[in-house]
Design a protein around this motif. Structure first.
Motif, PDB file in Angstrom:
ATOM      1  N   PRO A 129       0.235   6.180  -4.635  1.00  0.00           N
ATOM      2  CA  PRO A 129       0.657   7.490  -4.569  1.00  0.00           C
ATOM      3  C   PRO A 129       0.699   7.970  -3.309  1.00  0.00           C
ATOM      4  O   PRO A 129      -0.081   7.444  -2.249  1.00  0.00           O
ATOM      5  CB  PRO A 129      -0.654   8.226  -5.497  1.00  0.00           C
ATOM      6  CG  PRO A 129      -1.172   6.961  -6.661  1.00  0.00           C
ATOM      7  CD  PRO A 129      -0.998   5.629  -5.617  1.00  0.00           C
ATOM      8  N   THR A 130       1.483   8.962  -3.066  1.00  0.00           N
ATOM      9  CA  THR A 130       1.753   9.525  -1.637  1.00  0.00           C
ATOM     10  C   THR A 130       0.346  10.086  -1.160  1.00  0.00           C
ATOM     11  O   THR A 130       0.442  10.223   0.210  1.00  0.00           O
ATOM     12  CB  THR A 130       2.745  10.646  -1.615  1.00  0.00           C
ATOM     13  OG1 THR A 130       2.620  11.462  -2.522  1.00  0.00           O
ATOM     14  CG2 THR A 130       4.207   9.766  -2.160  1.00  0.00           C
ATOM     15  N   ARG A 131      -0.557  10.617  -2.041  1.00  0.00           N
ATOM     16  CA  ARG A 131      -1.663  11.192  -1.370  1.00  0.00           C
ATOM     17  C   ARG A 131      -2.953  10.286  -0.852  1.00  0.00           C
ATOM     18  O   ARG A 131      -3.663  10.622  -0.344  1.00  0.00           O
ATOM     19  CB  ARG A 131      -2.395  12.036  -2.514  1.00  0.00           C
ATOM     20  CG  ARG A 131      -3.063  11.199  -3.743  1.00  0.00           C
ATOM     21  CD  ARG A 131      -3.611  12.339  -4.571  1.00  0.00           C
ATOM     22  NE  ARG A 131      -4.344  11.299  -5.734  1.00  0.00           N
ATOM     23  CZ  ARG A 131      -3.665  10.611  -6.803  1.00  0.00           C
ATOM     24  NH1 ARG A 131      -2.218  10.813  -6.662  1.00  0.00           N
ATOM     25  NH2 ARG A 131      -4.292   9.978  -7.574  1.00  0.00           N
ATOM     26  N   TYR A 183      -3.125   8.400   1.778  1.00  0.00           N
ATOM     27  CA  TYR A 183      -2.845   8.189   3.282  1.00  0.00           C
ATOM     28  C   TYR A 183      -3.669   7.131   3.917  1.00  0.00           C
ATOM     29  O   TYR A 183      -4.769   6.787   3.548  1.00  0.00           O
ATOM     30  CB  TYR A 183      -3.133   9.481   3.769  1.00  0.00           C
ATOM     31  CG  TYR A 183      -2.311  10.732   3.595  1.00  0.00           C
ATOM     32  CD1 TYR A 183      -1.043  10.885   3.890  1.00  0.00           C
ATOM     33  CD2 TYR A 183      -2.980  11.667   2.726  1.00  0.00           C
ATOM     34  CE1 TYR A 183      -0.084  11.963   3.115  1.00  0.00           C
ATOM     35  CE2 TYR A 183      -2.219  12.843   2.296  1.00  0.00           C
ATOM     36  CZ  TYR A 183      -0.836  12.862   2.462  1.00  0.00           C
ATOM     37  OH  TYR A 183      -0.163  13.981   1.972  1.00  0.00           O
ATOM     38  N   THR A 191       1.145  10.917  13.821  1.00  0.00           N
ATOM     39  CA  THR A 191       0.953  11.612  12.683  1.00  0.00           C
ATOM     40  C   THR A 191      -0.428  12.343  12.410  1.00  0.00           C
ATOM     41  O   THR A 191      -1.321  12.038  13.033  1.00  0.00           O
ATOM     42  CB  THR A 191       1.179  10.497  11.520  1.00  0.00           C
ATOM     43  OG1 THR A 191      -0.068   9.609  11.587  1.00  0.00           O
ATOM     44  CG2 THR A 191       2.251   9.586  11.813  1.00  0.00           C
ATOM     45  N   HIS A 213       0.812  -1.110   0.119  1.00  0.00           N
ATOM     46  CA  HIS A 213       0.009  -0.067   0.221  1.00  0.00           C
ATOM     47  C   HIS A 213       0.910   1.251   0.115  1.00  0.00           C
ATOM     48  O   HIS A 213       0.564   2.221  -0.541  1.00  0.00           O
ATOM     49  CB  HIS A 213      -0.893   0.141   1.088  1.00  0.00           C
ATOM     50  CG  HIS A 213      -1.835   1.189   1.185  1.00  0.00           C
ATOM     51  ND1 HIS A 213      -1.798   2.271   1.583  1.00  0.00           N
ATOM     52  CD2 HIS A 213      -3.303   0.965   0.406  1.00  0.00           C
ATOM     53  CE1 HIS A 213      -2.711   3.143   1.325  1.00  0.00           C
ATOM     54  NE2 HIS A 213      -3.679   2.502   0.655  1.00  0.00           N
ATOM     55  N   LYS A 214       1.951   1.103   0.825  1.00  0.00           N
ATOM     56  CA  LYS A 214       2.934   2.393   0.545  1.00  0.00           C
ATOM     57  C   LYS A 214       3.549   2.565  -0.505  1.00  0.00           C
ATOM     58  O   LYS A 214       3.886   3.879  -0.768  1.00  0.00           O
ATOM     59  CB  LYS A 214       4.181   2.219   1.674  1.00  0.00           C
ATOM     60  CG  LYS A 214       3.408   2.008   2.960  1.00  0.00           C
ATOM     61  CD  LYS A 214       4.506   1.978   3.919  1.00  0.00           C
ATOM     62  CE  LYS A 214       4.297   1.728   5.474  1.00  0.00           C
ATOM     63  NZ  LYS A 214       5.446   1.584   6.487  1.00  0.00           N
ATOM     64  N   SER A 215       3.302   1.672  -1.593  1.00  0.00           N
ATOM     65  CA  SER A 215       3.640   2.085  -3.033  1.00  0.00           C
ATOM     66  C   SER A 215       2.628   2.700  -3.984  1.00  0.00           C
ATOM     67  O   SER A 215       3.180   3.169  -5.002  1.00  0.00           O
ATOM     68  CB  SER A 215       4.528   0.835  -3.560  1.00  0.00           C
ATOM     69  OG  SER A 215       3.308  -0.099  -4.167  1.00  0.00           O
TER      70      SER A 215
END
Length: 136
Positions: A25-27, A29, A59, A21-23
């Motif tokens: 897109p950075t948006r 969250y 966070t 999941h971390k791969s």
């Protein structure tokens, strides 16, 4: 809980899923709930627990999620080393906008060890069973 389940440390499949999941897109969250306390009778959620090492911070994604969760059940932030002592804070509210986010926590208990933490959790569960939720 049976002995086999007590011995589990976590699912490697779940860890792989979260890593994948971390791969994305950075948006995109996400937040990971460390532990949700459940009760069998009456059935339901007692509280959400989030463990933090003393050097960790909440966070922005956690603050967003905990703000929503506290509308329905208590959220506790447990800060300490894995074997204790633990400071147990009730999450009250947070502002995810600043970096780092600001939060308001209330210290509800310092537990010197796991036995004392078990007493704290037993009290949460008893309040839930009495219909008072897991607060305090």
């Amino acid at each position: 809980m049976d002995a086999d389940k007590r011995a589990l440390k976590g699912s490697s499949w779940r860890d792989r899923f979260k890593l994948k999941h971390k791969s994305l897109p950075t948006r995109f969250y996400a937040v990971d709930v460390d532990l949700a306390l459940v009760e069998k009778s009456p059935p339901g959620l007692v509280a959400i627990l989030d463990y933090k090492h003393p050097n960790d911070r909440l966070t922005f994604a956690e603050v967003l999620a905990y703000n929503a969760m506290t509308q329905f059940l208590p959220v506790y932030i447990i800060i300490g080393l894995p074997d204790g002592p633990f400071d147990v804070f009730r999450y009250l509210e947070g502002n995810p906008a600043p970096d780092p986010p600001t939060v308001r926590l209330e210290l509800v208990r310092t537990c010197q060890d796991w036995a004392e933490f078990a007493r704290f959790e037993a009290e949460l569960r008893e309040r839930y069973r009495q219909g008072q939720g897991g607060g305090g």
